[in-house]
Design a protein around this motif. Structure first.
Motif, PDB file in Angstrom:
ATOM      1  N   LEU A 157       0.851  -1.193   0.000  1.00  0.00           N
ATOM      2  CA  LEU A 157       0.000   0.000   0.000  1.00  0.00           C
ATOM      3  C   LEU A 157       0.885   1.241   0.000  1.00  0.00           C
ATOM      4  N   TYR A 158       1.565   1.459  -1.109  1.00  0.00           N
ATOM      5  CA  TYR A 158       2.606   2.481  -1.195  1.00  0.00           C
ATOM      6  C   TYR A 158       2.087   3.885  -0.924  1.00  0.00           C
ATOM      7  N   ILE A 159       0.865   4.172  -1.352  1.00  0.00           N
ATOM      8  CA  ILE A 159       0.343   5.529  -1.259  1.00  0.00           C
ATOM      9  C   ILE A 159       0.204   5.968   0.199  1.00  0.00           C
ATOM     10  N   ILE A 160      -0.110   5.036   1.095  1.00  0.00           N
ATOM     11  CA  ILE A 160      -0.296   5.383   2.513  1.00  0.00           C
ATOM     12  C   ILE A 160       1.001   5.943   3.085  1.00  0.00           C
ATOM     13  N   TYR A 161       2.100   5.265   2.801  1.00  0.00           N
ATOM     14  CA  TYR A 161       3.389   5.701   3.344  1.00  0.00           C
ATOM     15  C   TYR A 161       3.935   6.920   2.599  1.00  0.00           C
ATOM     16  N   LEU A 162       3.729   6.947   1.294  1.00  0.00           N
ATOM     17  CA  LEU A 162       4.315   8.029   0.504  1.00  0.00           C
ATOM     18  C   LEU A 162       3.727   9.381   0.894  1.00  0.00           C
ATOM     19  N   ARG A 163       2.460   9.412   1.243  1.00  0.00           N
ATOM     20  CA  ARG A 163       1.868  10.674   1.682  1.00  0.00           C
ATOM     21  C   ARG A 163       2.590  11.227   2.913  1.00  0.00           C
ATOM     22  N   PRO A 195      -7.630   0.484  -6.050  1.00  0.00           N
ATOM     23  CA  PRO A 195      -7.903   1.880  -5.669  1.00  0.00           C
ATOM     24  C   PRO A 195      -6.685   2.609  -5.116  1.00  0.00           C
ATOM     25  N   TYR A 196      -5.814   1.907  -4.447  1.00  0.00           N
ATOM     26  CA  TYR A 196      -4.613   2.542  -3.881  1.00  0.00           C
ATOM     27  C   TYR A 196      -3.571   2.793  -4.968  1.00  0.00           C
ATOM     28  N   ASN A 197      -3.507   1.918  -5.965  1.00  0.00           N
ATOM     29  CA  ASN A 197      -2.630   2.178  -7.107  1.00  0.00           C
ATOM     30  C   ASN A 197      -3.104   3.396  -7.888  1.00  0.00           C
ATOM     31  N   ARG A 198      -4.421   3.560  -7.974  1.00  0.00           N
ATOM     32  CA  ARG A 198      -4.964   4.719  -8.675  1.00  0.00           C
ATOM     33  C   ARG A 198      -4.599   6.002  -7.946  1.00  0.00           C
ATOM     34  N   GLU A 199      -4.681   6.007  -6.630  1.00  0.00           N
ATOM     35  CA  GLU A 199      -4.295   7.184  -5.857  1.00  0.00           C
ATOM     36  C   GLU A 199      -2.808   7.474  -6.016  1.00  0.00           C
ATOM     37  N   LEU A 204      -8.150 -11.425  -7.071  1.00  0.00           N
ATOM     38  CA  LEU A 204      -8.467 -11.000  -5.706  1.00  0.00           C
ATOM     39  C   LEU A 204      -7.570  -9.852  -5.264  1.00  0.00           C
ATOM     40  N   LEU A 205      -6.256  -9.991  -5.503  1.00  0.00           N
ATOM     41  CA  LEU A 205      -5.311  -8.952  -5.102  1.00  0.00           C
ATOM     42  C   LEU A 205      -5.436  -7.712  -5.976  1.00  0.00           C
ATOM     43  N   ARG A 206      -5.765  -7.899  -7.254  1.00  0.00           N
ATOM     44  CA  ARG A 206      -5.943  -6.748  -8.129  1.00  0.00           C
ATOM     45  C   ARG A 206      -7.106  -5.886  -7.642  1.00  0.00           C
ATOM     46  N   GLU A 207      -8.155  -6.521  -7.203  1.00  0.00           N
ATOM     47  CA  GLU A 207      -9.304  -5.785  -6.675  1.00  0.00           C
ATOM     48  C   GLU A 207      -8.940  -5.054  -5.381  1.00  0.00           C
ATOM     49  N   PHE A 208      -8.090  -5.656  -4.562  1.00  0.00           N
ATOM     50  CA  PHE A 208      -7.705  -5.040  -3.290  1.00  0.00           C
ATOM     51  C   PHE A 208      -6.786  -3.840  -3.502  1.00  0.00           C
ATOM     52  N   TYR A 209      -5.813  -3.965  -4.384  1.00  0.00           N
ATOM     53  CA  TYR A 209      -4.798  -2.922  -4.557  1.00  0.00           C
ATOM     54  C   TYR A 209      -5.197  -1.823  -5.547  1.00  0.00           C
TER      55      TYR A 209
END
Length: 629
Positions: free
Chosen positions: A372-378, A458-462, A451-456
């Motif tokens: 979940l890269y976006i969480i940390y990058l912010r 929205p966060y990849n889009r951000e 399954l993982l594509r669906e999970f990740y």
């Protein structure tokens, strides 16, 4: 009866042992005793290496033996680590004194060192009062390399003290750059290629993990902290090399442009102990993270972040760190459980709260949160300006190794290398390649990918929106567009494009490191791709014969100079190579084989080597690393 037993034993010893060992019985006993004594002596010598580093109280003379005992609310919050106090008056009781209140852990209020302006790297001088300055360093407990380097440095400090005890000093440095993430994203390979630049030096331990784990003493089971001076000790050898190699050396001024760095891939994401610090007290989420502490001590630090498709990163992470039986079915079940845990958490909390909650991570039994890269990058971009972070993708690093390395060197403001020096950086084995036994597990199941594509997603889009780059979506549409762009780029390749290296046997360096991979999640795309080993010419001399023109051309290209057939752009540089390419496309028939078997074998080997080189020039650059994990 006793006499008969003695005679039996005597006959057994003499007839059974003596013919085999060709040695008399007393000599065998003497040899056995000697070996046992030597082994016992070696064990005695090795005992000092296993120093427990017990914590000594400053207020009392007794020793506090640290016991990893946690007090908390049962969900991973509010934890403290107690010390077992073996004093006479308080024997057998746990005190509530904690390592977390140690003032050396308060990096927000620590005095910042005054760096010298004539050093590109953040460095300063410190007085020497003794030579044995590493006797309490906790890193020496876990690293043999660090122990050896410390002995060399102690000898150097002794010489300086003998020369002039009143003015003896040593150069102290912090890293100029850090590779902060992510695990299983190629950071190990990138770091060691950076180290091959002659102006860059490294510590004896690649991953010190000081900012995220070890300053709290995690590598010594929380028995004591590792303060900042002990972290700086790990750069003393590199600082000594910088001090001995100034770029400008005259009486008026000396300037030092050499730098040093480290690569702890937990720095970007791991903040599991945030709730212990006073600055984060009474908060549900961390207010201060690793980014804030680095900004305090190293405000101008260069940060390199290497990312990868989170789906492929997670599967590679599972294969590397899982010690049990591995299978795609077991991986799928773990992902089902892990995603359920995070979805339940996000029903009542934000994803940031769930990501920084260690109890949730432990309950999920996966490392989903690392992707979940976006969480940390912010959090990092709140502290550091964008120009101090170089964010790369493993897919680009695999496709265009030379181009990415040039970008990294430019980001670090290193001097430009000539062709020989640059080849020294590029043409090295891949570091930390996936093990063969892990390759036997096979590929991830398609339902797991979905399954993982669906999970990740929205966060990849951000992440893509934040960086303004759709490549960080890691979608099949974006990947196909990249392939088309690569074909156009190959047709118009300029003179500064460097030839990508041929894959060789990989080497493993550290458990929290990375493997190189194509990284595609498109179901129609095989992750492994055609293997480079399938293309390489066999050494048994078998292969299709050549015609006479090919014979004349390939005799000029031996195994020693086959790479010289192509220039730095990957284009053909010999007329013979062009003729061979045309003949191969036209499908020239094979001539009769020679009568001399030895000559025929050598010719076939040379033919296959040149054919392999021709294929290498034709293929797109992203094909070079299609066989990496």
């Amino acid at each position: 009866m006793v006499h008969g037993l003695k005679r039996f034993l005597r006959s057994f010893i003499l007839t059974k042992w003596k013919p085999r060992c060709r040695m008399k019985t007393p000599a065998l006993y003497l040899l056995f005793v000697s070996v046992a004594m030597v082994m016992f002596y070696m064990m005695i010598l090795a005992l000092p290496r296993y120093n427990r580093h017990v914590a000594t109280s400053k207020s009392t003379v007794h020793r506090r033996y640290a016991v990893h005992t946690m007090y908390g609310n049962g969900d991973g919050s509010g934890l403290t680590y107690g010390f077992f106090n073996r004093s006479a008056e308080n024997y057998g009781n746990f005190t509530q004194s904690s390592i977390w209140v140690n003032p050396d852990l308060d990096l927000l209020h620590i005095e910042k060192p005054n760096v010298l302006p004539n050093f590109k790297n953040p460095c300063w001088y410190e007085r020497l009062y003794g030579s044995d300055v590493y006797k309490n360093n906790k890193y020496l407990v876990v690293s043999r390399s660090a122990r050896h380097k410390s002995l060399e440095l102690i000898s150097e400090w002794s010489k300086r003290l003998l020369a002039n005890r009143n003015t003896a000093q040593r150069l102290r440095c912090l890293p100029y750059f850090q590779v902060i993430g992510q695990p299983k994203c190629g950071s190990t390979d990138l770091f060691w290629r950076i180290m091959r630049h002659k102006d860059v030096f490294s510590p004896p331990i690649k991953e010190l993990h000081w900012w995220s784990r070890n300053r709290q003493g995690k590598n010594v089971n929380f028995t004591d902290i590792i303060p900042l001076p002990q972290y700086v000790d790990m750069f003393d050898q590199a600082a000594l090399q910088i001090e001995k190699s100034p770029d400008i050396d005259d009486q008026e001024m000396k300037y030092y442009s050499k730098i040093l760095g480290e690569a702890s891939v937990s720095t970007f994401w791991e903040n599991d102990d945030w709730f212990h610090y006073p600055e984060n007290a009474y908060h549900d989420d961390p207010v201060y993270t690793n980014a804030d502490y680095i900004k305090k001590l190293l405000p101008d630090s260069k940060l390199i972040l290497l990312l990868r498709n989170p789906i492929d990163r997670l599967f590679s992470d599972y294969l590397y760190f899982n010690m049990g039986k591995k299978s795609s079915e077991a991986f799928h079940q773990r992902m089902l459980n892990g995603i359920t845990v995070y979805r339940n958490c996000t029903e009542t909390h934000s994803m940031r709260h769930c990501v920084y909650n260690r109890a949730v991570a432990l309950h999920s039994a996966t490392r989903l949160r690392v992707g979940l890269y976006i969480i940390y990058l912010r959090d990092w971009l709140k502290v550091f300006p964008r120009e101090q972070l170089l964010i790369l993708r493993l897919e680009d690093y695999s496709r265009d190794l030379a181009g990415v390395i040039k970008k990294v060197f430019s980001f670090l403001k290193l001097r430009k290398l000539n062709e020989t020096e640059f080849n020294h950086v590029i043409h090295v084995p891949i570091a930390n390649e996936r093990k063969n036994k892990d390759k036997q597990v096979g590929q991830m199941m398609e339902k797991t990918k979905e399954l993982l594509r669906e999970f990740y997603e929205p966060y990849n889009r951000e992440l893509a929106d934040l960086l303004g780059d759709d490549r960080f979506l890691w979608s099949s549409t974006v990947e196909s567009d990249e392939d088309e762009d690569d074909e156009e780029y190959d047709d118009n390749m300029d003179d500064e494009k460097s030839e990508a290296p041929v894959k060789t046997t990989g080497i493993s360096t550290s458990p929290d490191d990375n493997d190189l991979s194509r990284g595609s999640t498109d179901p129609s795309h095989d992750e492994t791709g055609p293997s480079r080993d399938d293309e390489a010419p066999s050494r048994d001399g078998t292969g299709p014969p050549r015609d006479e023109k090919q014979h004349l051309a390939t005799d000029k290209v031996t195994s020693d100079d086959k790479q010289n057939t192509y220039n730095i752009e990957g284009k053909r540089s010999t007329k013979e190579g062009e003729e061979m390419e045309e003949e191969e496309e036209e499908g020239v028939d094979s001539p009769k084989e020679r009568d001399d078997n030895e000559d025929t074998t050598d010719d076939r080997v040379t033919y296959k080597r040149v054919k392999f080189a021709i294929k290498k020039a034709k293929l797109k650059s992203d094909y070079y690393y299609s066989g990496y994990n």
